[in-house]
Design a protein around this motif. Structure first.
Motif, PDB file in Angstrom:
ATOM      1  N   LYS A   5       0.834  -1.214   0.000  1.00 35.63           N
ATOM      2  CA  LYS A   5       0.000   0.000   0.000  1.00 35.63           C
ATOM      3  C   LYS A   5       0.869   1.264   0.000  1.00 35.63           C
ATOM      4  CE  LYS A   5      -3.791   2.319   2.405  1.00 35.63           C
ATOM      5  NZ  LYS A   5      -3.101   3.599   2.297  1.00 35.63           N
ATOM      6  N   ILE A   8       2.136   1.872  -3.457  1.00 40.24           N
ATOM      7  CA  ILE A   8       1.106   2.435  -4.349  1.00 40.24           C
ATOM      8  C   ILE A   8       0.857   3.903  -3.995  1.00 40.24           C
ATOM      9  CG2 ILE A   8      -1.339   2.276  -5.014  1.00 40.24           C
ATOM     10  CD1 ILE A   8      -1.047  -0.805  -4.708  1.00 40.24           C
ATOM     11  N   ARG A  35      -2.947   0.220 -13.749  1.00 39.60           N
ATOM     12  CA  ARG A  35      -3.140  -0.283 -12.389  1.00 39.60           C
ATOM     13  C   ARG A  35      -2.765  -1.766 -12.203  1.00 39.60           C
ATOM     14  NH1 ARG A  35      -5.190   1.518  -7.346  1.00 39.60           N
ATOM     15  NH2 ARG A  35      -4.683  -0.205  -5.978  1.00 39.60           N
ATOM     16  N   PRO A  36      -3.130  -2.651 -13.144  1.00 37.85           N
ATOM     17  CA  PRO A  36      -2.765  -4.059 -12.892  1.00 37.85           C
ATOM     18  C   PRO A  36      -1.255  -4.249 -12.725  1.00 37.85           C
ATOM     19  CG  PRO A  36      -4.332  -3.907 -14.706  1.00 37.85           C
ATOM     20  CD  PRO A  36      -3.916  -2.499 -14.382  1.00 37.85           C
ATOM     21  N   ASN A  39      -0.292  -3.187  -9.316  1.00 33.73           N
ATOM     22  CA  ASN A  39      -0.658  -4.239  -8.350  1.00 33.73           C
ATOM     23  C   ASN A  39       0.382  -5.363  -8.335  1.00 33.73           C
ATOM     24  OD1 ASN A  39      -3.027  -2.905  -7.720  1.00 33.73           O
ATOM     25  ND2 ASN A  39      -4.293  -4.134  -9.100  1.00 33.73           N
ATOM     26  N   ALA A  42       3.450  -4.232  -6.632  1.00 33.69           N
ATOM     27  CA  ALA A  42       3.182  -4.088  -5.189  1.00 33.69           C
ATOM     28  C   ALA A  42       3.385  -5.416  -4.449  1.00 33.69           C
ATOM     29  CB  ALA A  42       1.760  -3.560  -4.965  1.00 33.69           C
ATOM     30  N   GLU A  46       4.735  -6.364  -0.771  1.00 29.78           N
ATOM     31  CA  GLU A  46       3.834  -7.001   0.193  1.00 29.78           C
ATOM     32  C   GLU A  46       4.406  -8.329   0.708  1.00 29.78           C
ATOM     33  OE1 GLU A  46       1.484  -4.985   1.130  1.00 29.78           O
ATOM     34  OE2 GLU A  46       0.976  -6.497   2.645  1.00 29.78           O
ATOM     35  N   THR A  95       1.480 -13.948  -8.824  1.00 28.41           N
ATOM     36  CA  THR A  95       0.967 -12.913  -9.734  1.00 28.41           C
ATOM     37  C   THR A  95       0.511 -13.502 -11.078  1.00 28.41           C
ATOM     38  OG1 THR A  95       3.176 -12.519 -10.610  1.00 28.41           O
ATOM     39  CG2 THR A  95       2.458 -11.097  -8.780  1.00 28.41           C
ATOM     40  N   GLN A 249      -6.455  -8.702 -11.801  1.00 30.19           N
ATOM     41  CA  GLN A 249      -5.702  -7.985 -10.767  1.00 30.19           C
ATOM     42  C   GLN A 249      -4.295  -7.582 -11.225  1.00 30.19           C
ATOM     43  OE1 GLN A 249      -5.374 -10.110  -7.050  1.00 30.19           O
ATOM     44  NE2 GLN A 249      -4.576  -8.312  -5.986  1.00 30.19           N
ATOM     45  N   PHE A 250      -3.630  -8.485 -11.983  1.00 31.06           N
ATOM     46  CA  PHE A 250      -2.207  -8.241 -12.275  1.00 31.06           C
ATOM     47  C   PHE A 250      -1.862  -8.047 -13.756  1.00 31.06           C
ATOM     48  CE2 PHE A 250      -2.068 -10.949  -8.320  1.00 31.06           C
ATOM     49  CZ  PHE A 250      -1.765  -9.907  -7.458  1.00 31.06           C
TER      50      PHE A 250
END
Ligand code: SF4
Ligand code: FE
Length: 486
Positions: A5, A8, A35-36, A39, A42, A46, A95, A249-250
């Motif tokens: 987070k 991002i 965005r993907p 993610n 990220a 994470e 991913t 998502q990715f």
């Protein structure tokens, strides 16, 4: 270490100048095409906080003794090289696509060792400056885009002989406080969603090309830097649907971009090579080998997902017990593990460089990447063979959800009775995503085209030694020096 987070959120603060489909992107974090990829990157942040993966995703800085994210670490032993590969496989499994951050990691690693050697031979200060830069990257846990490939124009001409002098990044002015650079880098993975760009030359340079022998770091939102984000296979699906994206998502591979340097200023403390043309080839070889080392790591993680998806599709279609399907799955696993063997082996066979950093075995690393460019096609071919023609003919998610015709899509695309049609469509769309155009081209050309690896393989092959092995066994006497056979 940043969390996913925090990474991002940190991108929201940048003023990066990005263009996509003819428009300026004001907010990359909320942009559906970008965005993907954010993610996916990220996840590299994470997973470093996840106790299960911490061992692989973190390291101890040899500069500060602090715990750092492994993507900012330089390998201090062969164990570090092996962990790098294992980390990439683990992230790829999570991913199903490229998570981009390895290019900058390898750029940092390659520049670290090369600047040490330039300073040793030339009495320059590049390494000292680089170590300060590396400490800053480690402490702020920044994402760095490694930028090597220039547009190259006419491939038969050297940088300084091109009709347009900007087809390779070059120094246009040397000032008291730094240098002005102009040119571009093409298809740079994760470029728009990085904090920093680390530029390296794209090939060995001669004495006529000293202005092109340049390496430097610059923030992605520095004045004079802009990005043109590339198109991908099926990218308009990101605007108007979910299931049809396959990996909502990715996304698909690395979100590559063109980076333009239009008279950008770089202060001296961020310049790591400035005219030492005789080291350009060394930096390229270092970076290429470290990055090729990776491909039996990240791509095997992706292949694990693809094998799982293919086996699931076979089950949903009621064919998973057929012996020819099982044979093909075995072949996919065999190819995947062969790639992994290559990455582990080149890491295990690594050696120490003058800077103290470890370097993977270059012949084995290049062989691994050459295999990836072939085997990922074969793995994908087998997946498409098992999955069937629906990969190319499925109706859209909008038809599946349509109030009148949705029932027909539901009814006629059902496989075995107890699996919902939507699940079958989802898994097929994932396979389409992973075996389609953009993904496979990346497997072939990412980390350098096959021909680049073949050149390295020939250079490393030591054919004279192999020839001596054979002539000795065949009982051929050593030919005299200077004769045709030597
Ligand atoms: Fe990393 Fe693999 Fe993507 Fe290269 S292709 S950046 S090694 S995940
Ligand atoms: Fe890549």
């Amino acid at each position: 270490m940043k969390t996913g987070k925090e990474y991002i959120d940190s991108l929201r603060e940048l003023k990066t100048k990005i263009y996509y489909m003819g428009k300026r992107v004001d907010n990359m974090v909320e942009h559906p095409a970008i965005r993907p990829h954010i993610n996916a990157a990220a996840v590299t942040y994470e997973m470093a906080h996840d106790p299960v993966h911490e061992e692989l995703l973190t390291a101890t800085s040899h500069l500060t003794g602090e715990k750092i994210n492994r993507f900012t670490h330089t390998p201090q032993n062969t164990e570090d090289l092996i962990k790098k590969v294992k980390m990439l496989r683990a992230i790829g499994q999570n991913t199903g696509t490229c998570f981009q951050r390895c290019v900058g990691m390898d750029a940092l690693i390659a520049t670290n060792s090369t600047t040490y050697e330039i300073d040793q031979q030339k009495g320059t200060n590049y390494h000292k400056n680089f170590l300060e830069y590396l400490k800053m990257i480690q402490s702020k846990d920044l994402m760095v885009a490694g930028a090597m490939t220039d547009p190259k124009g006419d491939r038969s001409l050297a940088p300084s002989k091109q009709a347009d002098p900007d087809l390779f990044v070059h120094i246009v002015e040397r000032r008291k406080d730094g240098i002005i650079v102009r040119g571009a880098k093409t298809h740079i993975t994760g470029a728009v969603n990085s904090h920093e760009i680390l530029v390296m030359p794209t090939m060995a340079m001669g004495p006529d090309d000293t202005d092109y022998a340049v390496s430097f770091a610059i923030p992605t939102d520095a004045p004079g830097v802009l990005f043109v984000f590339g198109r991908q296979t099926n990218d308009t699906r990101k605007e108007d649907c979910q299931i049809d994206q396959g990996n909502v998502q990715f996304g698909i591979v690395g979100g590559e971009a063109l980076i333009v340097f239009d008279n950008a200023f770089v202060p001296w403390e961020r310049v790591f090579m400035c005219g030492e043309h005789e080291f350009a080839g060394l930096l390229v070889e270092r970076f290429a080998t470290y990055h090729r080392q990776n491909y039996g790591g990240c791509k095997t993680g992706l292949a694990d997902v693809l094998i799982g998806a293919t086996f699931t599709a076979a089950q949903y279609q009621g064919v998973d017990r057929a012996s020819h399907i099982r044979d093909k799955i075995v072949e996919m696993v065999h190819l995947t593990e062969t790639l992994y063997c290559g990455s582990i082996a080149c890491s295990k066979e690594g050696h120490k460089l003058p800077s103290g950093q470890y370097f993977p075995h270059p012949l084995l690393a290049n062989t691994t990447k050459l295999n990836v460019g072939r085997f990922m096609y074969e793995i994908s071919r087998l997946s498409q063979d098992i999955t069937g023609g629906l990969l190319a003919t499925l109706p859209s998610e909008k038809d599946l959800k349509h109030p009148e015709i949705g029932k027909y899509v539901e009814k006629y695309f059902k496989g075995i009775a107890d699996v919902p049609t939507e699940d079958r469509i989802r898994i097929i769309r994932l396979i389409e995503n992973m075996t389609g155009g953009t993904a496979l081209v990346e497997a072939m050309h990412g980390a350098g085209s096959p021909q680049a690896q073949r050149i390295m393989v020939l250079r490393q092959a030591n054919l004279e030694y192999k020839k001596r092995l054979a002539t000795k066994i065949a009982g051929i006497k050593e030919p005299k020096e200077g004769t045709k056979n030597t």
